[in-house]
Scaffold this active site. Structure first.
Site, mmCIF file in Angstrom:
data_model
loop_
_atom_site.group_PDB
_atom_site.id
_atom_site.type_symbol
_atom_site.label_atom_id
_atom_site.label_comp_id
_atom_site.label_asym_id
_atom_site.label_seq_id
_atom_site.Cartn_x
_atom_site.Cartn_y
_atom_site.Cartn_z
ATOM 1 N N ARG A 37 0.825 -1.224 0.000
ATOM 2 C CA ARG A 37 0.000 0.000 0.000
ATOM 3 C C ARG A 37 0.851 1.262 0.000
ATOM 4 O O ARG A 37 0.423 2.283 -0.545
ATOM 5 C CB ARG A 37 -0.939 -0.009 1.193
ATOM 6 C CG ARG A 37 -2.055 -0.997 0.971
ATOM 7 C CD ARG A 37 -3.138 -0.868 1.981
ATOM 8 N NE ARG A 37 -4.343 -1.495 1.466
ATOM 9 C CZ ARG A 37 -5.416 -1.755 2.189
ATOM 10 N NH1 ARG A 37 -5.444 -1.432 3.455
ATOM 11 N NH2 ARG A 37 -6.463 -2.321 1.640
ATOM 12 N N LYS A 199 -18.755 -15.432 2.573
ATOM 13 C CA LYS A 199 -20.151 -15.155 2.913
ATOM 14 C C LYS A 199 -20.933 -14.632 1.726
ATOM 15 O O LYS A 199 -20.565 -13.629 1.114
ATOM 16 C CB LYS A 199 -20.202 -14.146 4.058
ATOM 17 C CG LYS A 199 -19.749 -14.768 5.370
ATOM 18 C CD LYS A 199 -19.560 -13.731 6.438
ATOM 19 C CE LYS A 199 -20.890 -13.265 6.992
ATOM 20 N NZ LYS A 199 -20.696 -12.162 7.964
ATOM 21 N N GLY A 352 -9.501 -7.975 -0.690
ATOM 22 C CA GLY A 352 -8.402 -8.290 0.221
ATOM 23 C C GLY A 352 -7.789 -9.670 0.065
ATOM 24 O O GLY A 352 -6.590 -9.792 -0.197
ATOM 25 N N GLY A 375 -13.139 -3.489 0.101
ATOM 26 C CA GLY A 375 -14.519 -3.002 0.168
ATOM 27 C C GLY A 375 -14.844 -2.009 -0.941
ATOM 28 O O GLY A 375 -15.945 -2.021 -1.490
HETATM 29 P P1 AMP Z 1 -14.108 -13.032 1.489
HETATM 30 O O1 AMP Z 1 -13.417 -12.118 2.467
HETATM 31 O O2 AMP Z 1 -15.581 -12.977 1.547
HETATM 32 O O3 AMP Z 1 -13.557 -12.909 0.106
HETATM 33 O O4 AMP Z 1 -13.805 -14.499 1.990
HETATM 34 C C1 AMP Z 1 -12.519 -15.030 2.068
HETATM 35 C C2 AMP Z 1 -12.567 -16.216 2.962
HETATM 36 O O5 AMP Z 1 -13.422 -17.200 2.421
HETATM 37 C C3 AMP Z 1 -11.225 -16.887 3.112
HETATM 38 O O6 AMP Z 1 -10.767 -16.669 4.413
HETATM 39 C C4 AMP Z 1 -11.532 -18.366 2.868
HETATM 40 O O7 AMP Z 1 -10.966 -19.218 3.842
HETATM 41 C C5 AMP Z 1 -13.049 -18.421 2.964
HETATM 42 N N1 AMP Z 1 -13.633 -19.543 2.215
HETATM 43 C C6 AMP Z 1 -13.498 -19.811 0.903
HETATM 44 N N2 AMP Z 1 -14.119 -20.970 0.599
HETATM 45 C C7 AMP Z 1 -14.650 -21.448 1.730
HETATM 46 C C8 AMP Z 1 -15.388 -22.640 2.062
HETATM 47 N N3 AMP Z 1 -15.697 -23.545 1.143
HETATM 48 N N4 AMP Z 1 -15.755 -22.816 3.353
HETATM 49 C C9 AMP Z 1 -15.435 -21.897 4.286
HETATM 50 N N5 AMP Z 1 -14.746 -20.764 4.046
HETATM 51 C C10 AMP Z 1 -14.339 -20.546 2.774
#
Ligand code: AMP
Length: 405
Positions: A37, A199, A352, A375
């Site tokens: 950054r 999520k 991120g 974000g």
């Molecule tokens: P995000 O910040 O929403 O992009 O989510 C990233 C996170 O999603 C990472 O820490 C991954 O470990 C988690 N993730 C990806 N696939 C899965 C899965 N099948 N089950 C649980 N967590 C997951």
């Protein structure tokens, strides 16, 4: 009204306050573990120095919650920046106040002062006018180059634009906006989006908006299981958001209406527990065992997704395909990274964790652009206008109106 950029403005000899995002990760001893950054805004800082400006830098670091937390001082950033610029960077003892004013008043063209952590004052996050006015009083020109915080309405992003004489954006902001426009507003088609992550509630807006723009939508990661459950499949103990089942079906309807190509994984790596040493096996999407959880996409999916992006001219990617932080469940994400890195397409990666994966895989140089915003990048993908950008636009406008009176 368009945004003005720093290289379209007269900044010679002026006090130029640049809002940057130096929110770097620190280890427990306070050492910077990744200075991406800081490096990302060097072009703007160097430009301002070359033009003979007095450069005042302002950033937040971590979450001090409106209090002066010594562990979140900008001191390590000042030291690293000084090394990267090859010149002295003076760390101000505070963000605003008499002493800071004295330091700024004694600056000469070519000097660099870094203010203390903006979030030491509660007024930063509450977009407080008095705090913004104090900050603005330090500068003749305000430049925002903090793309990663542009989705926030904070004093140093938004309120400040009402109190400075002139304002504009920096070179990193221009790069982020230009790549985004190339990818979404005037893309070379086929345009393919890959969306992963944990999520679905964080990504449902993005999926809805992308479904109206892309030619193909590929979904991996934890979000998949809310779709599969909504469609009536057994997902075992995989991550799911029951409150989002209906919304997931609505997105599927929108996808059907637009007749875009939609890809979900066809196989998974499942584990008997959430643990790097768990027992694992590969199963098809119809065969996730009741007591197991799916933590990565499987090999057939990697091949399918790889083929689906073969003819893409533009690829946008946000979110990992699995729990890539654990070796046992990282293969899907790294294999997709390699497919994307080797595609004959404009490739834009943002968010991120995706950014972390790209760095770890060493594929950075092969991507057309890796956004510095998590974000902020997601907000743009959702079709939202970023408050800091809106503020810059109306700032340029009001100044123009004033000068034409
Ligand atoms: P995000 O910040 O929403 O992009 O989510 C990233 C996170 O999603 C990472 O820490 C991954 O470990 C988690 N993730 C990806 N696939 C899965 C899965 N099948 N089950 C649980 N967590 C997951």
């Amino acid at each position: 009204m368009d945004i003005r950029y720093i290289d379209e403005m007269d900044i010679k000899g002026k006090r130029v306050l640049i809002r940057v995002d130096f929110n770097v990760p620190l280890d427990p001893d306070g050492n910077i573990t990744d200075d991406t950054r800081i490096r990302a805004v060097l072009p703007t800082i160097n430009y301002a120095l070359d033009e003979g400006a007095k450069v005042i830098l302002a950033s937040h670091l971590g979450r001090p919650k409106g209090k002066k937390v010594p562990q979140l001082s900008m001191a390590p950033v000042a030291k690293r920046l000084s090394r990267l610029l090859g010149k002295e960077v003076v760390l101000a003892p505070d963000v605003i106040g008499e002493e800071v004013k004295r330091i700024v008043d004694s600056m000469k063209p070519g000097d660099v002062v870094l203010l203390e952590n903006l979030r030491f004052y509660p007024g930063e996050e509450s977009n407080d006018e008095d705090f913004a006015r104090e900050l603005a009083s330090l500068a003749d020109v305000y430049i925002n180059d903090a793309f990663a915080t542009a989705h926030r309405s904070h004093a140093s992003n938004v309120a400040i634009t009402r109190f400075v004489k002139e304002c504009g954006a920096g070179l990193l902001m221009r790069k982020e906006i230009t790549y985004f426009e190339k990818a979404i507003e005037e893309p070379m088609r086929p345009l393919v989006a890959i969306v992963g992550g944990a999520k679905i509630s964080d990504k449902i807006g993005v999926l809805g908006s992308l479904s109206q723009k892309v030619d193909k939508l590929i979904v991996g990661g934890g979000l998949v299981f809310t779709f599969l459950k909504a469609l009536g499949y057994e997902i075992g103990k995989s991550i799911v958001e029951d409150s989002m089942l209906e919304k997931a079906l609505e997105v599927l309807d929108r996808i059907k209406e637009r007749k875009i190509k939609f890809y979900l994984p066809v196989d998974f790596v499942v584990a008997d527990r959430f643990d790097p040493a768990a027992e694992t096996k590969v199963v098809t999407y119809q065969e996730i065992p009741k007591d197991w959880m799916a933590l990565d996409i499987g090999p057939a999916t990697t091949t399918l997704f790889g083929e689906a992006i073969q003819n893409a001219k533009t690829i946008i990617w946000n979110g990992p395909m699995g729990v890539f932080e654990m070796d046992a469940f990282s293969r899907g994400t790294y294999a997709m990274l390699s497919h994307v890195a080797n595609a004959y397409a404009l490739t834009i990666v943002g968010g991120g964790d995706t950014d972390v994966a790209v760095h770890r895989a060493g594929e950075l140089a092969k991507m057309s652009y890796v956004s510095t915003g998590g974000g902020a990048f997601l907000s743009l993908l959702e079709g939202k206008e970023l408050p800091a950008i809106t503020a810059l636009k109306s700032c340029s406008k009001s100044k123009e109106e004033v000068s034409s009176l």
